[in-house]
Design a protein around this motif. Structure first.
Motif, short mmCIF file in Angstrom:
data_model
loop_
_atom_site.label_atom_id
_atom_site.label_comp_id
_atom_site.label_asym_id
_atom_site.label_seq_id
_atom_site.Cartn_x
_atom_site.Cartn_y
_atom_site.Cartn_z
N GLU A 28 42.00 31.40 -8.07
CA GLU A 28 41.00 30.53 -7.45
C GLU A 28 39.58 31.07 -7.57
O GLU A 28 38.66 30.35 -7.92
CB GLU A 28 41.36 30.28 -5.99
N GLU A 29 39.38 32.36 -7.29
CA GLU A 29 38.04 32.93 -7.35
C GLU A 29 37.49 32.91 -8.76
O GLU A 29 36.30 32.66 -8.98
CB GLU A 29 38.03 34.36 -6.80
N GLU A 30 38.35 33.19 -9.76
CA GLU A 30 37.89 33.17 -11.14
C GLU A 30 37.43 31.76 -11.53
O GLU A 30 36.40 31.59 -12.17
CB GLU A 30 39.00 33.63 -12.08
N PHE A 31 38.20 30.76 -11.16
CA PHE A 31 37.83 29.39 -11.47
C PHE A 31 36.55 29.00 -10.74
O PHE A 31 35.70 28.31 -11.30
CB PHE A 31 38.95 28.42 -11.11
N ALA A 32 36.41 29.44 -9.51
CA ALA A 32 35.22 29.10 -8.73
C ALA A 32 33.97 29.70 -9.37
O ALA A 32 32.93 29.05 -9.46
CB ALA A 32 35.37 29.57 -7.29
N LEU A 33 34.06 30.94 -9.82
CA LEU A 33 32.91 31.60 -10.45
C LEU A 33 32.57 30.91 -11.76
O LEU A 33 31.40 30.60 -12.01
CB LEU A 33 33.19 33.08 -10.68
N ALA A 34 33.56 30.64 -12.58
CA ALA A 34 33.32 29.97 -13.86
C ALA A 34 32.68 28.61 -13.62
O ALA A 34 31.70 28.23 -14.30
CB ALA A 34 34.62 29.82 -14.64
N SER A 35 33.18 27.88 -12.65
CA SER A 35 32.63 26.57 -12.33
C SER A 35 31.18 26.67 -11.86
O SER A 35 30.33 25.85 -12.24
CB SER A 35 33.50 25.92 -11.25
N ALA A 36 30.88 27.68 -11.06
CA ALA A 36 29.51 27.87 -10.57
C ALA A 36 28.56 28.20 -11.71
O ALA A 36 27.42 27.72 -11.74
CB ALA A 36 29.49 28.98 -9.51
N LEU A 37 29.00 29.01 -12.66
CA LEU A 37 28.16 29.35 -13.81
C LEU A 37 27.87 28.12 -14.65
O LEU A 37 26.73 27.86 -15.05
CB LEU A 37 28.84 30.43 -14.66
N ILE A 38 28.91 27.34 -14.91
CA ILE A 38 28.74 26.12 -15.71
C ILE A 38 27.81 25.14 -14.99
O ILE A 38 26.94 24.53 -15.61
CB ILE A 38 30.11 25.48 -16.01
N GLU A 39 27.99 25.02 -13.69
CA GLU A 39 27.14 24.12 -12.90
C GLU A 39 25.68 24.56 -12.94
O GLU A 39 24.78 23.73 -13.10
CB GLU A 39 27.64 24.05 -11.46
N ALA A 40 25.43 25.86 -12.80
CA ALA A 40 24.05 26.37 -12.83
C ALA A 40 23.41 26.08 -14.18
O ALA A 40 22.26 25.65 -14.25
CB ALA A 40 24.03 27.87 -12.54
N ARG A 41 24.16 26.30 -15.26
CA ARG A 41 23.62 26.04 -16.60
C ARG A 41 23.36 24.55 -16.80
O ARG A 41 22.33 24.14 -17.33
CB ARG A 41 24.58 26.57 -17.67
N SER A 42 24.30 23.75 -16.33
CA SER A 42 24.16 22.29 -16.45
C SER A 42 22.95 21.78 -15.67
O SER A 42 22.16 20.97 -16.18
CB SER A 42 25.44 21.61 -15.95
N GLN A 43 22.78 22.27 -14.45
CA GLN A 43 21.63 21.86 -13.62
C GLN A 43 20.31 22.29 -14.25
O GLN A 43 19.30 21.64 -14.07
CB GLN A 43 21.76 22.43 -12.20
N ALA A 44 20.34 23.41 -14.97
CA ALA A 44 19.13 23.88 -15.66
C ALA A 44 18.91 23.13 -16.97
O ALA A 44 17.90 23.36 -17.65
CB ALA A 44 19.24 25.38 -15.93
N ASP A 45 19.86 22.27 -17.32
CA ASP A 45 19.80 21.49 -18.56
C ASP A 45 19.63 22.40 -19.77
O ASP A 45 18.76 22.20 -20.61
CB ASP A 45 18.67 20.45 -18.49
N MET A 46 20.50 23.44 -19.81
CA MET A 46 20.43 24.43 -20.88
C MET A 46 21.76 24.49 -21.62
O MET A 46 22.82 24.24 -21.03
CB MET A 46 20.11 25.82 -20.30
N THR A 47 21.68 24.86 -22.88
CA THR A 47 22.89 25.12 -23.66
C THR A 47 23.30 26.58 -23.45
O THR A 47 22.50 27.39 -22.94
CB THR A 47 22.64 24.90 -25.17
#
Length: 105
Positions: A28-47
């Motif tokens: 669960e923690e690994e998935f949560a961290l990965a999801s948070a990283l992807i979300e941060a990148r997505s919100q920053a509109d970055m590749t």
């Protein structure tokens, strides 16, 4: 004859197995961290390439971070946050206990 089982049905069946449940919750923690990283990148509109450049690393490193297969250092998470113009926040939460279980002290 049905050739496949819908994922929801398979998960419901597997979820009843205590060993599966334990292994799933351990990730669960690994998935949560990965999801948070992807979300941060997505919100920053970055590749991934743009984040990598801002971090001074490669796209492959960013992909590994977002895969959830590696546990990055705090320094790496800080670099990721700076690259995505976000703020890193780490918190501690009480462990979840099952209903009727006593409190841990």
């Amino acid at each position: 004859m049905r050739k496949f089982i819908p994922v929801e049905e398979a998960f419901a069946r597997w979820d009843k197995n205590p060993k599966f449940r334990e292994a799933y919750e351990a990730l669960e923690e690994e998935f949560a961290l990965a999801s948070a990283l992807i979300e941060a990148r997505s919100q920053a509109d970055m590749t991934q390439e743009q984040v990598a450049e801002a971090m001074g690393t490669t796209q492959a490193v960013v992909a590994r971070l977002e895969s959830g297969k590696v546990m990055p250092s705090t320094r790496t998470l800080e670099r990721f946050a700076k690259a995505t113009k976000t703020r890193l926040r780490i918190s501690f939460e009480p462990e979840r206990t099952s209903v009727g279980a006593g409190r841990k002290r």
